[in-house]
Design a protein around this motif. Sequence first.
Motif, PDB file in Angstrom:
ATOM      1  N   GLN A   1      -3.609  20.638   5.110  1.00 54.04           N
ATOM      2  CA  GLN A   1      -2.927  19.375   5.347  1.00 54.04           C
ATOM      3  C   GLN A   1      -1.615  19.365   4.573  1.00 54.04           C
ATOM      4  O   GLN A   1      -1.512  19.870   3.470  1.00 54.04           O
ATOM      5  N   LYS A   2      -0.591  18.774   5.167  1.00 55.30           N
ATOM      6  CA  LYS A   2       0.708  18.650   4.522  1.00 55.30           C
ATOM      7  C   LYS A   2       0.906  17.229   4.065  1.00 55.30           C
ATOM      8  O   LYS A   2       0.500  16.292   4.707  1.00 55.30           O
ATOM      9  N   THR A   3       1.565  17.085   2.911  1.00 54.73           N
ATOM     10  CA  THR A   3       1.885  15.748   2.390  1.00 54.73           C
ATOM     11  C   THR A   3       3.317  15.401   2.764  1.00 54.73           C
ATOM     12  O   THR A   3       4.184  16.275   2.882  1.00 54.73           O
ATOM     13  N   ALA A   4       3.571  14.116   2.940  1.00 48.79           N
ATOM     14  CA  ALA A   4       4.922  13.682   3.317  1.00 48.79           C
ATOM     15  C   ALA A   4       5.882  13.895   2.156  1.00 48.79           C
ATOM     16  O   ALA A   4       5.537  13.679   0.998  1.00 48.79           O
TER      17      ALA A   4
ATOM     18  N   THR B   1       9.076   8.132   4.378  1.00 50.14           N
ATOM     19  CA  THR B   1       9.678   9.250   5.088  1.00 50.14           C
ATOM     20  C   THR B   1       9.055   9.399   6.471  1.00 50.14           C
ATOM     21  O   THR B   1       7.831   9.353   6.621  1.00 50.14           O
ATOM     22  N   LEU B   2       9.893   9.575   7.473  1.00 51.40           N
ATOM     23  CA  LEU B   2       9.432   9.761   8.846  1.00 51.40           C
ATOM     24  C   LEU B   2       9.554  11.226   9.236  1.00 51.40           C
ATOM     25  O   LEU B   2      10.553  11.881   8.923  1.00 51.40           O
TER      26      LEU B   2
ATOM     27  N   MET C   1       0.823  -1.213   0.000  1.00 50.54           N
ATOM     28  CA  MET C   1       0.000   0.000   0.000  1.00 50.54           C
ATOM     29  C   MET C   1       0.857   1.263   0.000  1.00 50.54           C
ATOM     30  O   MET C   1       0.516   2.264  -0.645  1.00 50.54           O
ATOM     31  N   VAL C   2       1.984   1.228   0.720  1.00 50.28           N
ATOM     32  CA  VAL C   2       2.899   2.370   0.692  1.00 50.28           C
ATOM     33  C   VAL C   2       3.470   2.553  -0.703  1.00 50.28           C
ATOM     34  O   VAL C   2       3.603   3.677  -1.201  1.00 50.28           O
ATOM     35  N   GLU C   3       3.808   1.442  -1.361  1.00 45.81           N
ATOM     36  CA  GLU C   3       4.324   1.524  -2.726  1.00 45.81           C
ATOM     37  C   GLU C   3       3.272   2.108  -3.676  1.00 45.81           C
ATOM     38  O   GLU C   3       3.598   2.869  -4.596  1.00 45.81           O
ATOM     39  N   ALA C   4       2.000   1.752  -3.453  1.00 46.06           N
ATOM     40  CA  ALA C   4       0.936   2.314  -4.282  1.00 46.06           C
ATOM     41  C   ALA C   4       0.851   3.828  -4.100  1.00 46.06           C
ATOM     42  O   ALA C   4       0.609   4.572  -5.058  1.00 46.06           O
ATOM     43  N   LEU C   5       1.048   4.306  -2.860  1.00 46.50           N
ATOM     44  CA  LEU C   5       1.068   5.746  -2.607  1.00 46.50           C
ATOM     45  C   LEU C   5       2.283   6.403  -3.251  1.00 46.50           C
ATOM     46  O   LEU C   5       2.201   7.519  -3.790  1.00 46.50           O
ATOM     47  N   ASN C   6       3.428   5.712  -3.190  1.00 51.94           N
ATOM     48  CA  ASN C   6       4.643   6.287  -3.777  1.00 51.94           C
ATOM     49  C   ASN C   6       4.489   6.509  -5.275  1.00 51.94           C
ATOM     50  O   ASN C   6       5.025   7.472  -5.836  1.00 51.94           O
ATOM     51  N   LYS C   7       3.760   5.633  -5.948  1.00 52.87           N
ATOM     52  CA  LYS C   7       3.544   5.784  -7.385  1.00 52.87           C
ATOM     53  C   LYS C   7       2.673   6.999  -7.698  1.00 52.87           C
ATOM     54  O   LYS C   7       2.630   7.439  -8.848  1.00 52.87           O
TER      55      LYS C   7
END
Length: 297
Positions: free
Chosen positions: A294-297, A64-65, A51-57
């Motif tokens: 809202q801020k995005t990572a 990122t922390l 799911m994180v990879e789907a967001l990265n795309k």
Amino acid sequence: MKDSWGPLKALAVATVINGIGDVVLCSVLGYGIAGAAWATMASQVVAGYMMVEALNKKGYNGFTLSVPSFSELQNIYNLAAPVFITMTSKVGFYSLIVYFATSMGVQSVAAHQVMIQIYCLCTVWGEPLSQTAQSFMPELMYGVNRNLSRARMLLKSLVIIGALTGLILGCIGTSVPWLFPQAFSPDAAVIKEMHTVLVPYFIALSITPSTHSLEGTLLAGRDLKFISMSMSGIFSLGALVLLLLTGGGYGLAGCWWALAAFQWSRFGIALRRLTLRDGILYSDDLTRYKFGLQKTA
């Protein structure tokens, strides 16, 4: 983000990993319940990564922390706390039903387990209506191309689809334990208990998909305070009705009549809220949507 394929792929892979892991760790290697836990853990880690990879795309950096600011925590709290109260009220009411059902004897518990499992399986079919409302309603309510008339039309379509789905699921979900009860239990006493709850079972199940669409619209409109307060009130009244019905000797049927009242109360209150002339589908007041940038990572 209207991306249903990302979670679907992650869920499919996680299901396969969990299933294979259960067989290998539990049946082959003999790790028992610990093996099942490890299989579940592995499947969830893989699903989370996918799911994180789907967001990265989509342009995010999900790995990122960062330490959230106080205002960001407050925004999260404003969104999460009402939803948490809502979900807790739902789970709490179902838990109360299980609690009262377990005090009625072995046959009632067995019958309730059969009916509640079929009920949960059927209610899943209505959840996509809530997800659809949460995905498509925001841009129509407070997006750049805001169009409340289209939002109302979409809600009307979702409610109609939910009503048809509820009737179909209600008929199927009621017919199976009614016509083929031996598929679940050969015990005549258990079958008799199952048949006593068919009417409230149908009434509760038939309205659930439409309720999902209404509550999904309220979530999309960020009418979170109302959702949490109304659900808390319905939970309190539902618990009182449940106590009175079970204490009055209505048995397992009393539990399911209380569930039917709980579901129809959710539907009626949500419908009333969304049809108010100063509600989120009619009013031009946009202040209810502002929780801060809202801020995005």
